[in-house]
Structure formats: structure tokens, C-alpha cells
Scaffold this motif. Structure first.
Motif, PDB file in Angstrom:
ATOM      1  N   SER A  61       0.831  -1.207   0.000  1.00 21.74           N
ATOM      2  CA  SER A  61       0.000   0.000   0.000  1.00 21.74           C
ATOM      3  C   SER A  61       0.860   1.249   0.000  1.00 21.74           C
ATOM      4  CB  SER A  61      -0.923   0.012   1.220  1.00 21.74           C
ATOM      5  OG  SER A  61      -0.193   0.278   2.390  1.00 21.74           O
ATOM      6  N   SER A  62       0.300   2.298  -0.560  1.00 26.61           N
ATOM      7  CA  SER A  62       0.957   3.603  -0.544  1.00 26.61           C
ATOM      8  C   SER A  62       0.070   4.532   0.262  1.00 26.61           C
ATOM      9  CB  SER A  62       1.148   4.129  -1.963  1.00 26.61           C
ATOM     10  OG  SER A  62      -0.089   4.245  -2.618  1.00 26.61           O
ATOM     11  N   GLY A  63       0.505   4.820   1.477  1.00 29.12           N
ATOM     12  CA  GLY A  63      -0.288   5.670   2.348  1.00 29.12           C
ATOM     13  C   GLY A  63      -1.694   5.130   2.473  1.00 29.12           C
ATOM     14  N   SER A  64      -2.646   6.029   2.486  1.00 29.94           N
ATOM     15  CA  SER A  64      -4.032   5.580   2.572  1.00 29.94           C
ATOM     16  C   SER A  64      -4.695   5.609   1.214  1.00 29.94           C
ATOM     17  CB  SER A  64      -4.806   6.477   3.542  1.00 29.94           C
ATOM     18  OG  SER A  64      -4.750   7.808   3.081  1.00 29.94           O
ATOM     19  N   SER A  65      -3.900   5.856   0.159  1.00 33.16           N
ATOM     20  CA  SER A  65      -4.551   6.108  -1.125  1.00 33.16           C
ATOM     21  C   SER A  65      -4.734   4.862  -1.986  1.00 33.16           C
ATOM     22  CB  SER A  65      -3.797   7.184  -1.898  1.00 33.16           C
ATOM     23  OG  SER A  65      -2.550   6.717  -2.322  1.00 33.16           O
ATOM     24  N   SER A  66      -3.717   4.017  -2.067  1.00 31.79           N
ATOM     25  CA  SER A  66      -3.838   2.866  -2.971  1.00 31.79           C
ATOM     26  C   SER A  66      -3.212   1.636  -2.350  1.00 31.79           C
ATOM     27  CB  SER A  66      -3.115   3.136  -4.300  1.00 31.79           C
ATOM     28  OG  SER A  66      -3.796   4.102  -5.049  1.00 31.79           O
ATOM     29  N   LEU A  67      -3.742   0.494  -2.718  1.00 33.60           N
ATOM     30  CA  LEU A  67      -3.079  -0.741  -2.354  1.00 33.60           C
ATOM     31  C   LEU A  67      -3.304  -1.783  -3.426  1.00 33.60           C
ATOM     32  CD1 LEU A  67      -5.438  -2.762  -1.143  1.00 33.60           C
ATOM     33  CD2 LEU A  67      -5.174  -1.288   0.842  1.00 33.60           C
ATOM     34  N   TYR A  68      -2.388  -2.751  -3.436  1.00 30.67           N
ATOM     35  CA  TYR A  68      -2.464  -3.821  -4.415  1.00 30.67           C
ATOM     36  C   TYR A  68      -2.256  -5.145  -3.699  1.00 30.67           C
ATOM     37  CZ  TYR A  68      -1.883  -6.740  -8.455  1.00 30.67           C
ATOM     38  OH  TYR A  68      -2.068  -7.737  -9.378  1.00 30.67           O
ATOM     39  N   ALA A  69      -3.077  -6.142  -4.052  1.00 34.51           N
ATOM     40  CA  ALA A  69      -2.986  -7.457  -3.425  1.00 34.51           C
ATOM     41  C   ALA A  69      -2.453  -8.464  -4.427  1.00 34.51           C
ATOM     42  CB  ALA A  69      -4.360  -7.897  -2.938  1.00 34.51           C
ATOM     43  N   ILE A  70      -1.350  -9.109  -4.063  1.00 34.68           N
ATOM     44  CA  ILE A  70      -0.854 -10.254  -4.842  1.00 34.68           C
ATOM     45  C   ILE A  70      -1.443 -11.501  -4.194  1.00 34.68           C
ATOM     46  CG2 ILE A  70       1.167 -11.646  -5.462  1.00 34.68           C
ATOM     47  CD1 ILE A  70       2.849  -9.118  -5.386  1.00 34.68           C
ATOM     48  N   GLY A  71      -2.195 -12.265  -4.962  1.00 33.71           N
ATOM     49  CA  GLY A  71      -2.762 -13.507  -4.451  1.00 33.71           C
ATOM     50  C   GLY A  71      -3.571 -13.270  -3.193  1.00 33.71           C
ATOM     51  N   ALA A  72      -3.483 -14.213  -2.267  1.00 39.77           N
ATOM     52  CA  ALA A  72      -4.247 -14.134  -1.021  1.00 39.77           C
ATOM     53  C   ALA A  72      -3.438 -14.823   0.060  1.00 39.77           C
ATOM     54  CB  ALA A  72      -5.597 -14.825  -1.194  1.00 39.77           C
ATOM     55  N   PRO A  73      -3.701 -14.484   1.331  1.00 40.86           N
ATOM     56  CA  PRO A  73      -3.029 -15.211   2.411  1.00 40.86           C
ATOM     57  C   PRO A  73      -3.349 -16.701   2.292  1.00 40.86           C
ATOM     58  CG  PRO A  73      -4.147 -13.273   3.263  1.00 40.86           C
ATOM     59  CD  PRO A  73      -4.602 -13.438   1.839  1.00 40.86           C
ATOM     60  N   PRO A  74      -2.434 -17.561   2.748  1.00 42.57           N
ATOM     61  CA  PRO A  74      -2.657 -19.011   2.605  1.00 42.57           C
ATOM     62  C   PRO A  74      -4.019 -19.447   3.151  1.00 42.57           C
ATOM     63  CG  PRO A  74      -0.454 -18.569   3.449  1.00 42.57           C
ATOM     64  CD  PRO A  74      -1.160 -17.261   3.413  1.00 42.57           C
ATOM     65  N   GLY A  75      -4.748 -20.168   2.342  1.00 38.62           N
ATOM     66  CA  GLY A  75      -6.035 -20.689   2.771  1.00 38.62           C
ATOM     67  C   GLY A  75      -7.163 -19.678   2.755  1.00 38.62           C
TER      68      GLY A  75
END
Lengths: 356, 411
Positions: free
Chosen positions: A209-223
Motif C-alpha cells: 500500500s501507498s499511504g491511505s490512497s492505494s493498495l495492491y494485493a498479490i494472491g491471497a493469504p494461505p487458505g
């Protein structure tokens, strides 16, 4: 180094850490789980970048953090308009004299930004640099400009006044004084670059994430099905407007609370409508989900300016997008959702939820 | 090994004027301006992180085209083609790249142990070369590169990009004119808080990706970080060192690496002048900077700016302590011992002129080719810092003072 497992205390924005922590505690040696979650935060691009990632051990995590933050530094070194040595500063300083040739990466990002200007017909405009300065949002805390200041800044604003020549990869300002400011797209772009670097290094689960403005998710936590992310209620940011799961997606939020100043009871936020030259009024917050953070970042700014009534076509133009708006109606919030995955909660201050 | 076998006779004439230059503005002169649209076709040997960064900068210079990429690590081809924005021809052997007809110059950004082979074969193929620092892993490598550039009559520019930074140039000019008095000491440091180890997708690529950590390929922190500071000290002093001592160790990251994770080096220059360099990898408070200390002032130079400070005028340096009319001592006050923490006087640059040193170095190299002008940071500049790096590492390894005259000779 802020290198912690289970960073509850540091979650101060969009990220919900519940699943992160459950996953982390389940990775005890007795269970022989392959990965633990690690976290590191560093200042960059005028905000803080946070990286949560799963790695087999701390040493590997440290290497990945270095690679991630090196990439952010690389992008900032090219795109910052606060650094005189950046490629963007070079373009801004010289492109009114003659076309400035730049590298394919910077040129492609400028093209992408100008496509959004074209698609939105102006509300997203990376030439707002002079307007941002006139309103005191560049290195400042806000300032109400005189009509002369405003007129001068408007005369030095306008995406149509920039000529991008694909053949020579050059940028030319048709009007002297134009300044490109990639604040509405650069941090999202940096997230996409970091995601690429981490993926190439074999990371299959991370949240950046960059500050409170943007975030990106790679995949998902296991399970898990995705990374849980909380979109705050702009009228009371301790409350939750909506909780969503992100997986190989980005979320960007623009809010009138990020940077603003107040004068005579009126709040002036840092998001400027390039068409009027004035801060946007009547909008509290927009959040956009998109496959890439470059797009969600640009779109959240663009639709913040455009409002829910005029954003449909722009949102439709990028596959996989959804949005949630909170507009300001006499101090009350009005929620409008566009393909939003979860129904927004009816927080006390929010009077109406619409689906478009 | 007979140490004398390393001795090389490099005449002052051969060494050229560059390392002694008191830096006029050093952008190459446009003697025969060539239209920016005229293409300069570059071949890249070594498309790792540094090579990729240099490609970005070269592609910001009008008329530059990347015409070939050479590497031995397959994933770099796709990554680099993203940067060039086209299907740039790829080569897995630098000799095949050099056989290509459509190349005007070569950029060498390979591990240090390969610089000599790649630079020498490139100039022998008739191409000008931009070669990354440090010049070569050994004295022999450094010497052979200088000779090859001379014999083949090709331009060589070493990757000491700060030679092209306007604030560095202004510091050299102003210090040279005596603005901070006689300069006797330079303190340089590059401190980081990171292991310097990069993620490796498969252990079989460890030495390929983390080559900086292994002596077979690398001069470690002295070469990869310190060579810039060493070149700066050579530039300020207008000389190469007379001797070097140093220490270092693998004290924080005992992870199988061979190069030190901290080094402390002291170079002595002619005329009683000293350059002290330190590199740490477990504390980044100080960052990267060089301080030039003169009798009348100091200047701090960083990657982005430079700031001058001036010594206070002291007409009466101490206050005498008088007892019954007899001077019995001098008062002690911490006032004059505390570090100065006030503002300095930054080097002022016209807006937009600060530029990126890497870009300015690339632009200047291309101008050198178009104008057939010798690069400012030529092979002699590279030789002076390259041999200093090598001898500093030997001093650390052997735990003794090394005299440059025992290994290199400047007639």
C-alpha cells in the motif's frame, strides 16, 4: 527497520489485519507452515509505503523488502516532481523549449495518463501542477489564491496543451509554464511495479500500500480467498463503510480529508477540478477497485472530480472495475455503488445507498 | 607473487589531464553539432539492474537506439525488452553481439571481473565503450583497458557519473579557487542498513545474482560504493594516493559471503592530504556523502546537492585564565568543540539544471561520439580510481600499509 510480524498497531488505514494475523499465528514451526507473514514500512513519495508479504523466513523477507523498496525508489527517482534530478523534473523544466525525448517507460505512463484525460474529457489531468501550487498544495498546507493567481495557473493547465509524439517518444508543452504532476497516478504505478518485482521473485501472497490512497494485493493469504480490506466511512474514519476481499486486484481511495484547508468555514480539498480550477466540492470519498493500481489510482481521482452521475462510461472503459462514492449532501453522506462487491454498511451518518 | 610484476609505468602524459583537471564545465563541446535525430546504436553487455538503469537513461538521449542485448541470465531479456519497448535482438555471448554490424558503441555493465574482457573485446571490435565502474578487478585488468582504448583509438567513458553533476563540478571549481582554504582532508562515507543480498529464485543463481558478495567477481563495498568517493577525492586533490591502509570485516551478515560488510580505508595523498572512507551496511544514519575540509570552510557533497559551510573567524582563539595577574591557563569551553548544526550555504543551481548524474553522463557520452571528443571521465579517470580500489582492498586483506609506488608508477 520496521520489520514485524502481525502489525496490528501499525494498521491505520485501509488494511484489515484480521486474516493476516490469523495466518501468521498459524505458521508456527510445529505446524510446519511454509510461510510467515512479514511487514515493513518506509517513507517514499511523500507518504509511507507498507509491504506485507509471506516468506519462508526473515532473511528471505528482508531481501524481498529491499527489492520492493528499491523499486519504489527507482520509480520515485523518475516520477517525483519534488526531486530536481527526476526525469519528470527534467521534462517539466525543458519541454516548453523543445520536445523532450524520454524513455519508453516514462513515455508510456504519460500516454496512459493522457488517455485518462481524454476519456474523462478533462477531470483527470496531470497538468494540474500549477493549480496545485496556486492552491498551496505543493509543499504547503493550502492557500486561497487571488483571482490573478488562479487565472495564471489556469492558463498554464490543460492536457490538450501537451503534445506527446509517439514516433520520437517526446513531450512538448505548447504553452510555457505547464507542469506535469503525476500525483494522481504515480503511486498506483509504483505499486504495480513493486507487484511485478515481487512476483518475479516468486512471491505469491503480498499486500502493498501507498499511504491511505492505494493498495495492491498479490494472491491471497494461505487458505484465504483474498486480503480483507476496510474502506472507511469518510465522516468517521474509525467506522467501516465496506469490507472487501482483494486478490490480484488494487483498490484506490481519494478523500477530501487527505489534504485540505479550511477558510471561513469552507473546506477546500487537494483534489482540483481542472475544468473550474477549484477544489472539488460535494464529494467526500471515492474508492475504485481495478485489476491494476495505476488504473485504480487514476480512476479514483477522476471519478472524485466527475461525481457518480457522470462516471459510468469511464468506469466501464476499464474491465474489472467497480467503485463506491460517498457524496456530501448537507453534511450527510450519500453512498453510490457501481458494481461494488459488498453492500456498504449503513453507518449512522450515511443516509442513502444507491446502486448504479 | 613478485609485487614488482604489478608495477606499471603510466606516464603523466598517458594519464591525461582529466584526473588533474580543475573542472571547467565539462560537458563536451559541440564542435560539429549532429542532428539529434542521427541515431547512435548501442549494444549492451550486461542487462542486470545497473545495465537496465543505464538503458533507461540512454533512451532519454535523443537519437539513441538499443540495438542489442547480451546477458547469460535468461529472464533479463524479457525484462530489458520491456524497458526498450521493442523486441531488441538478444545475444548470449558477447562475441556474437560484437559481430553485429549495426552497433556504434557498447555499454559494459557486467560484474567487475568481466569488465576487462568485455571492454577490451569491444574496443578491439572498433566500438566506443561506456564501461561501468570500477574499471577492473585487478591492476592488470585496469592497465589492459587503458592500453586497449589507446591502441584502438576508441573513446572510453567510465561510470563515474558524478563527474557530470553540475553541483560536483561547481564544488571542484570553488574549492580549487580556494573558497574553503587549503584542503587537507576529505571524509567520505556510504552507509546503508541492508544486507546487500538480493533475492535469488533458485540457489543455482546465487553467485550470478549476488556476485557482489564474492571475491572472484567483486571488489565489494570498496569497488561498488567507494569507487565514486575515491574518484571524487582524486578529483579534488588532483592526484592519486601515495599509500593506503584499511580494515574491514564480515561482522553482521555471516551468510557465506566473501566480501566485507564494512570497510574503513585511509588514503594518503601527496602534500600531506588524507581521504578517509567508510562503508557500513547496518546503519544508514549518515547515508552517502563526502565532506571536503579546508582551513576556512567545509563542503558536503551528496548525490543530489552540495552545501558549503565556513569556519568562524577567530581573532582570539582562547581566553586566558589570569590569577593575580599571572596567566595560569586557558579556559575550557565546549562551545568551540560542538559540531556546527546550523544551516549552510547550498550550491545554487538554475531550475531544471540539476539533472540526474546518470542521464548527464549518458548524454555526454553520446555527445562525445557525435563530436569525436574525449569523454571527461575517460579511461585514465577510471584507472586512477580503479587501482586505488584494488590496492585498498589488498591493504585491508593483508592488514598493512600499501605504497602505491610499489605497484603503479606515474612518470
Amino acid at each position: 527497520m520496521n520489520d514485524n510480524i502481525c502489525p496490528w498497531s501499525r494498521v491505520n488505514h485501509l488494511i484489515i489485519a484480521a486474516v493476516i494475523c490469523f495466518a501468521a499465528t498459524s505458521s508456527s514451526p510445529a505446524l510446519a507452515a511454509p510461510n510467515q507473514i512479514f511487514y515493513e514500512s518506509r517513507p517514499a513519495m511523500g507518504t509511507s509505503f507498507d509491504v506485507y508479504l509471506y516468506a519462508p523466513n526473515r532473511e528471505r523477507a528482508s531481501q524481498l523488502f529491499e527489492a520492493a523498496f528499491d523499486e519504489i525508489e527507482r520509480v520515485e527517482a523518475a516520477l517525483s516532481n519534488y526531486r530536481p534530478s527526476s526525469e519528470l523534473s527534467r521534462i517539466n523544466a525543458s519541454a516548453a523549449d523543445a520536445p523532450v525525448v524520454t524513455d519508453p517507460e516514462v513515455f508510456a505512463l504519460l500516454e496512459r495518463a493522457f488517455v485518462y484525460s481524454q476519456k474523462s474529457n478533462g477531470p483527470f489531468d496531470v497538468t494540474v501542477g500549477k493549480l496545485m501550487k496556486a492552491w498551496g498544495f505543493f509543499r504547503g498546507a493550502g492557500h486561497y489564491p487571488s483571482s490573478e493567481e488562479l487565472a495564471r495557473a489556469r492558463g498554464q493547465t490543460g492536457w490538450q496543451r501537451v503534445k506527446l509524439d509517439q514516433r520520437t517518444r517526446s513531450v512538448f508543452f505548447l504553452v510555457r509554464g505547464i507542469e506535469i504532476d503525476l500525483g494522481g497516478i504515480g503511486k498506483g504505478y509504483a505499486l504495480d511495479c513493486v507487484a511485478r518485482v515481487l512476483r518475479e521473485a516468486g512471491v505469491t501472497a503480498a499486500l502493498i500500500s501507498s499511504g491511505s490512497s492505494s493498495l495492491y494485493a498479490i494472491g491471497a493469504p494461505p487458505g484465504k480467498a483474498g486480503w480483507p480490506v476496510r474502506v472507511p466511512d469518510p465522516l468517521d474514519r474509525t467506522r467501516t463503510l465496506s469490507t472487501i476481499l482483494l486478490k490480484d486486484q488494487s483498490l484506490s481511495t481519494s478523500g477530501n480529508y487527505e489534504k485540505f484547508f479550511q477558510l471561513n468555514g469552507q473546506k477546500y480539498c487537494h483534489i482540483i477540478d481542472p475544468r473550474t480550477g477549484r477544489p472539488v466540492e460535494g464529494m467526500l470519498q471515492t474508492s475504485v477497485i481495478a485489476p491494476e493500481a495505476t488504473d485504480s489510482d487514476a480512476l479514483s481521482t477522476a471519478v472524485f472530480v466527475m461525481g457518480p452521475e457522470h462516471s459510468a462510461r469511464l468506469l466501464d472503459s476499464v474491465a474489472g472495475t467497480s467503485a463506491i462514492f460517498v457524496t456530501d449532501k448537507k453534511g450527510m453522506g450519500r453512498v453510490v455503488q457501481v458494481r461494488w462487491p459488498n453492500q456498504a454498511k449503513n453507518a449512522a451518518q450515511l443516509i442513502k445507498t444507491e446502486e448504479r | 607473487m613478485n609485487r614488482r610484476s604489478f608495477v606499471t609505468a603510466i606516464s603523466a602524459g598517458t594519464l591525461g589531464t582529466a584526473i588533474f583537471a580543475r573542472a571547467e564545465k565539462v560537458f563536451t563541446q559541440e564542435k560539429n553539432p549532429v542532428a539529434p535525430s542521427d541515431q547512435v546504436r548501442l549494444g549492451i553487455i550486461g542487462a542486470g539492474s545497473r545495465g537496465q538503469e543505464m538503458i533507461r537513461h540512454f533512451l532519454r538521449v535523443p537519437g539513441v537506439h538499443i540495438a542489442g542485448l547480451c546477458d547469460i541470465y535468461e529472464p533479463r531479456f524479457a525484462a530489458t525488452r520491456k524497458i526498450t519497448g521493442e523486441e531488441t535482438p538478444i545475444y548470449r555471448d558477447h562475441r556474437r553481439l560484437l559481430e553485429a554490424r549495426d552497433l556504434d558503441a557498447i555499454v559494459v555493465a557486467t560484474p567487475l571481473n568481466l569488465h576487462a574482457e568485455h571492454v577490451i573485446t569491444s574496443v578491439q571490435s572498433g566500438r566506443h565503450v561506456y564501461g561501468e565502474k570500477s574499471l577492473g578487478l585487478t591492476l592488470e585488468h585496469c592497465n589492459k583497458i587503458v592500453e586497449a582504448a589507446k591502441q584502438n583509438g576508441k573513446h572510453f567513458q567510465v561510470g563515474h557519473q558524478y563527474r557530470y553533476a553540475p553541483w560536483f563540478q561547481e564544488v571542484i571549481q570553488r574549492v580549487g579557487k580556494g573558497e574553503i582554504g587549503k584542503v587537507t582532508h576529505i571524509y567520505g562515507y556510504w552507509h546503508r542498513n541492508a544486507s546487500w543480498r538480493r533475492p535469488v529464485p533458485d540457489p543455482k543463481f546465487e553467485r550470478l545474482i549476488n556476485w557482489r558478495l564474492y571475491k572472484e567477481y567483486s571488489g565489494g563495498l570498496t569497488a561498488e560504493l567507494g569507487s565514486h568517493h575515491i574518484d571524487f577525492a582524486n578529483w579534488v586533490f588532483g592526484a592519486i594516493p601515495e599509500s593506503v591502509t584499511g580494515s574491514g570485516g564480515i561482522d553482521t551478515y555471516r551468510d557465506g559471503r566473501e566480501t566485507n560488510d564494512n570497510v574503513q580505508i585511509i588514503f594518503r595523498y601527496p602534500g600531506g592530504r588524507t581521504f578517509t572512507f567508510s562503508s557500513l551496511t547496518d546503519n544508514a544514519k549518515a547515508g552517502a556523502a563526502a565532506w571536503v575540509y579546508g582551513k576556512d570552510g567545509s563542503v558536503e557533497v551528496t548525490m543530489a546537492d552540495a552545501i558549503f559551510y565556513y569556519e568562524p573567524k577567530r581573532s582570539s582563539p582562547v581566553s586566558d585564565v589570569m590569577e593575580q595577574g599571572v596567566r595560569t591557563g586557558a579556559t575550557y569551553s565546549i562551545k568551540g568543540e560542538m559540531p556546527y548544526r546550523g544551516p549552510g550555504t547550498p550550491v545554487k543551481l538554475p531550475e531544471g539544471a540539476a539533472g540526474n548524474p546518470n542521464f548527464l553522463a549518458c548524454k555526454s557520452f553520446i555527445e562525445s561520439l557525435r563530436n569525436n571528443a574525449r569523454p571527461f571521465a575517460d579511461e585514465h579517470v577510471g584507472w586512477a580510481s580503479g587501482v586505488s580500489v584494488y590496492l585498498a582492498n589488498r591493504a585491508i586483506e593483508e592488514g598493512r600499509r600499501i605504497m602505491f609506488a610499489d605497484h603503479v608508477r606515474i612518470k
